[in-house]
Design a protein around this motif. Structure first.
Motif: not given
Length: 423
Positions: A172-200
């Motif tokens: 569904d097109i609308d579902a794809l658009k909604a997932i895209r918004e969440r993927l964009e926001k997930a880039m903040e979580d990517m930064d956190t994940m990278v920071a965690v790995v950097k500390t480990l």
């Protein structure tokens, strides 16, 4: 006379059953062994006689974690046998779905299975109290991956809508658009994940064992479901000739076959892909690689989870780009025409854990005559053993518990899917 005897029966935080045995006398290594005890599953036999439209559904059951990878390799093997060419739309959807596989699996391994090794706990459960925000973030990323797969394939585990030649139902097109918004926001979580790995990262053992690295390579992109088989020792091999690379053989202490190519072992997986294809990472992933000090070639197997972290960023970035392409071009219903014929087809993809091979031979009616599936972990077992051989003598002066823990960490670094490997 001083003796060290280590027996780890049923290693934890891995999929399947494997044991570690080490014996040393007066500071000298007598024996170290990676033993695979998983019962053979004979899943190739389950495929014999099956109609082509059942095969990917059955193959996806080989693994609950990598079911999208098995589905994709299976479909591509059948399509090769029947000489079916996918449309651009189907390729884009298949690549997008694959990013869901990578995101979910890599987050699971890095943050749930590997992180406890560096934080002095036996599982992720104690981390809920000490690192609750990171655990919640990991669950959020896994949920995003599952939801992306649900939009595209009906579900993440054992997908439904990818079929031979295309898709039985478009997202569904609308579902794809909604997932895209969440993927964009997930880039903040990517930064956190990278920071965690950097500390480990400072806790990663300083261990080097150069070996041969094998992965798919495609001149157009960081390869996951396209390309030829490439080796870090040089040269490429066509998909149909994969057995010239894998060279499977049996050993008495493993229910899984072992493999080797140009050296005494080779590695597949995220580190192999990084070593062969890092120049093709997307911009944000390249930046993360630099931030984490990743520069090919890397010969430390403990760095596999760091390479997986880089690939996780790449997967999110790639998913956003593909959704943009799909939305720009629009989704269009396409008739899937399949004409079975006798022949052989090979499908090879990069599962999260490495190169996954499905090889089918069909009769005129589209029923499988024979099948061969070679799993990434099966290709890594000998590499684990050779790492043991090189690593164990360097840690014998350490306390026995630390020796055990280091060997366990090494196996877990490979992210093994042991029960899949005993084909």
């Amino acid at each position: 006379m001083s003796e060290i005897k280590i027996n780890v029966n049923q290693l934890t935080r891995v999929e399947g059953h494997g044991n570690i045995h080490l014996e040393a006398t007066d500071g000298k290594l007598d024996r170290v062994l990676w033993e695979v005890t998983e019962s053979p599953r004979f899943f190739e036999w389950m495929l014999r006689g099956r109609n082509y439209d059942d095969v990917s559904i059955i193959s996806s059951r080989i693994c609950g974690i990598c079911s999208i990878a098995h589905t994709t390799a299976s479909l591509q093997a059948t399509e090769a046998a029947f000489n079916i060419k996918l449309s651009e739309q189907s390729w884009l959807l298949r690549k997008l779905l694959y990013n869901a596989e990578l995101l979910e699996s890599h987050v699971l391994h890095v943050l749930f299975l590997v992180a406890p090794d560096f934080l002095g706990v036996d599982s992720v459960i104690p981390l809920v109290a000490t690192h609750g925000d990171v655990v919640v973030m990991a669950v959020r990323l896994k949920k995003l991956a599952y939801n992306l797969a649900e939009v595209l394939a009906g579900r993440k585990t054992h997908p439904i809508t990818p079929v031979v030649g295309g898709w039985s139902q478009l997202p569904d097109i609308d579902a794809l658009k909604a997932i895209r918004e969440r993927l964009e926001k997930a880039m903040e979580d990517m930064d956190t994940m990278v920071a965690v790995v950097k500390t480990l990262a400072p806790g990663i053992p300083d261990f080097q064992r150069p070996t041969e690295y094998v992965a798919l390579k495609d001149n157009k992109e960081y390869a996951f479901i396209t390309g030829k088989i490439a080796s870090s020792d040089g040269g490429t091999t066509s998909l149909n000739d994969y057995q010239q690379v894998t060279n499977e053989f049996c050993v008495p202490h493993s229910s899984s076959k072992f493999t080797k190519h140009k050296r005494d072992s080779y590695m597949v997986g995220a580190l192999s892909r990084f070593n062969l294809n890092s120049d093709q990472l997307l911009p944000r992933a390249k930046k993360v690689a630099r931030e984490l000090g990743m520069k090919a070639p890397i010969n430390n197997p403990f760095m596999i989870s760091v390479a997986q972290t880089v690939e996780t960023v790449h997967a999110v970035e790639d998913a956003i780009n593909i959704i943009d392409k799909l939305l720009a071009r629009g989704l269009h219903e396409e008739e899937v025409k399949v004409k079975p014929r006798a022949g052989r087809g090979v499908g090879i993809v990069e599962a999260p854990r490495g190169m996954l091979i499905h090889d089918y031979t069909y009769d005129d009616n589209g029923h499988i005559v024979s099948a061969n599936c070679i799993i990434p972990t099966g290709q890594n077992h000998l590499s684990i053993q050779k790492d043991f051989d090189a690593l164990a003598p360097t840690v014998l002066e350490k306390p026995e518990e630390e020796i055990r823990h280091t060997l366990e960490m090494l196996v877990r670094a490979y992210d093994p899917c042991i029960s899949c490997s005993v084909h």
